[in-house]
Scaffold this active site. Structure first.
Site, PDB file in Angstrom:
ATOM      1  N   SER A   1      15.884  -9.442  -8.899  1.00  0.00           N
ATOM      2  CA  SER A   1      14.726  -9.056  -8.383  1.00  0.00           C
ATOM      3  C   SER A   1      14.242  -7.671  -9.003  1.00  0.00           C
ATOM      4  O   SER A   1      13.085  -7.412  -9.368  1.00  0.00           O
ATOM      5  CB  SER A   1      14.262  -8.845  -6.750  1.00  0.00           C
ATOM      6  OG  SER A   1      14.844 -10.114  -6.464  1.00  0.00           O
TER       7      SER A   1
ATOM      8  N   SER B   1      -4.436 -10.712  -1.563  1.00  0.00           N
ATOM      9  CA  SER B   1      -3.937 -12.069  -1.341  1.00  0.00           C
ATOM     10  C   SER B   1      -3.870 -12.370   0.032  1.00  0.00           C
ATOM     11  O   SER B   1      -3.846 -13.591   0.591  1.00  0.00           O
ATOM     12  CB  SER B   1      -2.429 -11.755  -1.610  1.00  0.00           C
ATOM     13  OG  SER B   1      -1.802 -10.703  -1.055  1.00  0.00           O
TER      14      SER B   1
ATOM     15  N   HIS C   1       3.263   0.140   4.988  1.00  0.00           N
ATOM     16  CA  HIS C   1       4.432   0.670   4.071  1.00  0.00           C
ATOM     17  C   HIS C   1       4.780   2.111   4.182  1.00  0.00           C
ATOM     18  O   HIS C   1       3.765   2.835   4.166  1.00  0.00           O
ATOM     19  CB  HIS C   1       4.260   0.117   2.659  1.00  0.00           C
ATOM     20  CG  HIS C   1       4.206  -1.392   2.322  1.00  0.00           C
ATOM     21  ND1 HIS C   1       4.559  -2.033   1.082  1.00  0.00           N
ATOM     22  CD2 HIS C   1       4.286  -2.577   3.467  1.00  0.00           C
ATOM     23  CE1 HIS C   1       4.459  -3.107   1.247  1.00  0.00           C
ATOM     24  NE2 HIS C   1       4.364  -3.465   2.678  1.00  0.00           N
TER      25      HIS C   1
ATOM     26  N   GLU D   1      12.444   1.768   1.292  1.00  0.00           N
ATOM     27  CA  GLU D   1      10.773   1.341   1.782  1.00  0.00           C
ATOM     28  C   GLU D   1      10.885   0.539   3.189  1.00  0.00           C
ATOM     29  O   GLU D   1      11.786  -0.058   3.339  1.00  0.00           O
ATOM     30  CB  GLU D   1      10.244   0.329   0.890  1.00  0.00           C
ATOM     31  CG  GLU D   1       9.016  -0.114   1.123  1.00  0.00           C
ATOM     32  CD  GLU D   1       8.532  -1.522   0.320  1.00  0.00           C
ATOM     33  OE1 GLU D   1       7.481  -1.260  -0.454  1.00  0.00           O
ATOM     34  OE2 GLU D   1       9.056  -2.554   0.641  1.00  0.00           O
TER      35      GLU D   1
ATOM     36  N   THR E   1       6.015 -14.245   4.827  1.00  0.00           N
ATOM     37  CA  THR E   1       7.326 -14.839   4.495  1.00  0.00           C
ATOM     38  C   THR E   1       7.065 -16.324   3.825  1.00  0.00           C
ATOM     39  O   THR E   1       7.399 -16.652   2.885  1.00  0.00           O
ATOM     40  CB  THR E   1       8.325 -15.498   5.805  1.00  0.00           C
ATOM     41  OG1 THR E   1       8.573 -13.956   6.383  1.00  0.00           O
ATOM     42  CG2 THR E   1       9.553 -16.092   5.289  1.00  0.00           C
TER      43      THR E   1
ATOM     44  N   HIS F   1       5.241 -15.320   0.338  1.00  0.00           N
ATOM     45  CA  HIS F   1       6.470 -14.929  -0.574  1.00  0.00           C
ATOM     46  C   HIS F   1       6.909 -16.326  -1.146  1.00  0.00           C
ATOM     47  O   HIS F   1       7.388 -16.400  -2.355  1.00  0.00           O
ATOM     48  CB  HIS F   1       7.404 -14.121   0.210  1.00  0.00           C
ATOM     49  CG  HIS F   1       8.111 -13.143  -0.885  1.00  0.00           C
ATOM     50  ND1 HIS F   1       9.247 -13.738  -1.223  1.00  0.00           N
ATOM     51  CD2 HIS F   1       7.992 -12.043  -1.326  1.00  0.00           C
ATOM     52  CE1 HIS F   1       9.902 -12.989  -2.157  1.00  0.00           C
ATOM     53  NE2 HIS F   1       9.077 -11.828  -2.281  1.00  0.00           N
TER      54      HIS F   1
HETATM   55  P1  0O2 Z   1      10.317  -8.315  -2.605  1.00  0.00           P
HETATM   56  O1  0O2 Z   1      11.059  -9.647  -3.246  1.00  0.00           O
HETATM   57  O2  0O2 Z   1       9.930  -8.466  -1.228  1.00  0.00           O
HETATM   58  O3  0O2 Z   1      11.083  -7.148  -2.639  1.00  0.00           O
HETATM   59  P2  0O2 Z   1       3.249  -4.125  -6.699  1.00  0.00           P
HETATM   60  O4  0O2 Z   1       2.753  -2.968  -7.541  1.00  0.00           O
HETATM   61  O5  0O2 Z   1       2.223  -4.723  -5.803  1.00  0.00           O
HETATM   62  O6  0O2 Z   1       3.867  -5.137  -7.368  1.00  0.00           O
HETATM   63  P3  0O2 Z   1       4.789  -1.853  -5.345  1.00  0.00           P
HETATM   64  O7  0O2 Z   1       3.804  -0.966  -6.140  1.00  0.00           O
HETATM   65  O8  0O2 Z   1       6.171  -2.003  -5.597  1.00  0.00           O
HETATM   66  O9  0O2 Z   1       4.285  -3.476  -5.728  1.00  0.00           O
HETATM   67  O10 0O2 Z   1       4.405  -1.838  -3.912  1.00  0.00           O
HETATM   68  P4  0O2 Z   1       3.741  -2.636  -2.784  1.00  0.00           P
HETATM   69  O11 0O2 Z   1       2.465  -3.429  -3.300  1.00  0.00           O
HETATM   70  O12 0O2 Z   1       3.739  -1.927  -1.505  1.00  0.00           O
HETATM   71  O13 0O2 Z   1       4.814  -3.983  -2.676  1.00  0.00           O
HETATM   72  C1  0O2 Z   1       5.983  -3.845  -2.244  1.00  0.00           C
HETATM   73  C2  0O2 Z   1       6.622  -4.954  -1.353  1.00  0.00           C
HETATM   74  O14 0O2 Z   1       5.692  -5.408  -0.312  1.00  0.00           O
HETATM   75  C3  0O2 Z   1       6.793  -6.412  -2.165  1.00  0.00           C
HETATM   76  O15 0O2 Z   1       7.907  -6.079  -2.878  1.00  0.00           O
HETATM   77  C4  0O2 Z   1       6.580  -7.275  -1.185  1.00  0.00           C
HETATM   78  O16 0O2 Z   1       7.772  -7.244  -0.174  1.00  0.00           O
HETATM   79  C5  0O2 Z   1       5.538  -6.833  -0.127  1.00  0.00           C
HETATM   80  N1  0O2 Z   1       4.313  -7.337  -0.750  1.00  0.00           N
HETATM   81  C6  0O2 Z   1       3.400  -6.575  -1.532  1.00  0.00           C
HETATM   82  N2  0O2 Z   1       2.143  -7.407  -1.564  1.00  0.00           N
HETATM   83  C7  0O2 Z   1       2.366  -8.566  -1.218  1.00  0.00           C
HETATM   84  C8  0O2 Z   1       1.944  -9.955  -1.094  1.00  0.00           C
HETATM   85  O17 0O2 Z   1       0.558 -10.084  -1.716  1.00  0.00           O
HETATM   86  N3  0O2 Z   1       2.620 -11.069  -0.511  1.00  0.00           N
HETATM   87  C9  0O2 Z   1       3.825 -10.727   0.090  1.00  0.00           C
HETATM   88  N4  0O2 Z   1       4.228 -11.672   0.651  1.00  0.00           N
HETATM   89  N5  0O2 Z   1       4.608  -9.606   0.067  1.00  0.00           N
HETATM   90  C10 0O2 Z   1       3.923  -8.540  -0.793  1.00  0.00           C
HETATM   91  P5  0O2 Z   1       8.368  -6.922  -4.057  1.00  0.00           P
HETATM   92  O18 0O2 Z   1       9.071  -6.385  -4.997  1.00  0.00           O
HETATM   93  O19 0O2 Z   1       6.913  -7.633  -4.713  1.00  0.00           O
HETATM   94  O20 0O2 Z   1       8.889  -8.379  -3.478  1.00  0.00           O
END
Ligand code: 0O2
Length: 267
Positions: free
Chosen positions: A52, A115, A121, A140, A153, A156
């Site tokens: 990831s 979405s 956060h 985070e 969940t 995702h």
């Molecule tokens: P994982 O597998 O959960 O670790 P971005 O620019 O949006 O790609 P950024 O800037 O790192 O990401 O921060 P953001 O937007 O705050 O998102 C960080 C995490 O929030 C994501 O980690 C997800 O866990 C969750 N998240 C954000 N947007 C969504 C969404 O639309 N749907 C779901 N289910 N979760 C979300 P990762 O690394 O994407 O994934």
């Protein structure tokens, strides 16, 4: 990058997650001991999988050297609350802590993502002690309700299944489900006080019963058997009345009896 190097990079993040999990779970214990409603329902933690991390680097056009500086969610804590109102309480608890410094906050509850994703956060800076000295890392913290967590969940998993080609019909259903989550959270908030009262009195009852049983167990070592059996019968009678005040009175009387035995032991 070699797997051994990954292990070395990720080890302090794992330590940060482990330590923070202990700390947040301890907050739950503190609320339980105090017999008051706990705004934290569940705490989860994880270190992002290497695959990831690589995927995120690629998505953001970062190089592997950027990992530690630019990927801020390698260590992740998720705090699940029962009610939307609890999220503010938890966020304020985090802001006030001296062992973590809030770097950034993103409010996806007021500003819902396209979405339909909702969560609060925070990126906090947290220090761990390693064999190479103190290391300060970003962690985070996602704070959300049970209903928001359920939606996120499922969404995702579907994102993973369809990658970037989610069919419109599924996307629409997820949007509808996101709206249903908002109305479920609102509905739950409107009966929050009632639910909290029930949970508080359940918590109080179980802590008084726990104390009583503990005292009876200790009395077994010093009091005579006939007296203990009498106390136990009285306890069952009071317990069956389902009256919290009567239980509290019984607990105090029992403490006085136990004190008497302690005084005897000292003489
Ligand atoms: P994982 O597998 O959960 O670790 P971005 O620019 O949006 O790609 P950024 O800037 O790192 O990401 O921060 P953001 O937007 O705050 O998102 C960080 C995490 O929030 C994501 O980690 C997800 O866990 C969750 N998240 C954000 N947007 C969504 C969404 O639309 N749907 C779901 N289910 N979760 C979300 P990762 O690394 O994407 O994934």
């Amino acid at each position: 990058m070699e797997i051994q190097l990954w292990r070395e990079i990720l080890a302090p993040y794992q330590l940060a997650v482990d330590e923070m999990m202990v700390k947040f779970k301890h907050l739950q214990d503190e609320y339980r001991i105090a017999g008051t409603y706990c705004p934290i329902n569940k705490v989860e933690g994880r270190v992002k999988r290497i695959s990831s991390i690589l995927e995120k680097l690629q998505k953001k056009n970062f190089t592997i050297e950027d990992v530690e500086e630019k990927i801020e969610d390698i260590a992740g804590i998720r705090i699940i609350c029962q009610f939307v109102e609890d999220i503010d309480v938890v966020v304020n608890l985090i802001r006030k802590r001296k062992d973590m410094e809030v770097k950034t906050e993103k409010d996806y509850i007021t500003n819902i993502k396209p979405s339909g994703y909702r969560s609060y956060h925070l990126i906090v800076l947290y220090s761990v002690e390693t064999i190479n000295g103190t290391k300060t890392l970003p962690v985070e913290i996602q704070v959300r309700t049970l209903a928001m967590d359920f939606w996120a969940t499922i969404e995702h998993s579907l994102q993973y299944k369809y990658r970037y080609n989610m069919p419109d019909v599924i996307r629409e259903r997820l949007n509808n489900a996101a709206k249903a989550v908002i109305s479920l959270d609102n509905e739950m908030s409107s009966i929050r006080n009632e639910i909290m009262d029930v949970q508080n009195s359940y918590q109080l009852k179980s802590s008084i019963v726990g104390e009583i049983l503990n005292t009876i167990q200790n009395l077994y070592k010093v009091a005579n058997k006939r007296e203990i059996i009498k106390i136990q019968d009285e306890f069952y009678n009071v317990y069956m009345q389902s009256d919290i005040n009567a239980l509290e009175r019984f607990s105090k009387e029992l403490d006085i009896i136990a004190e008497g035995y302690r005084a005897q032991a000292i003489q």
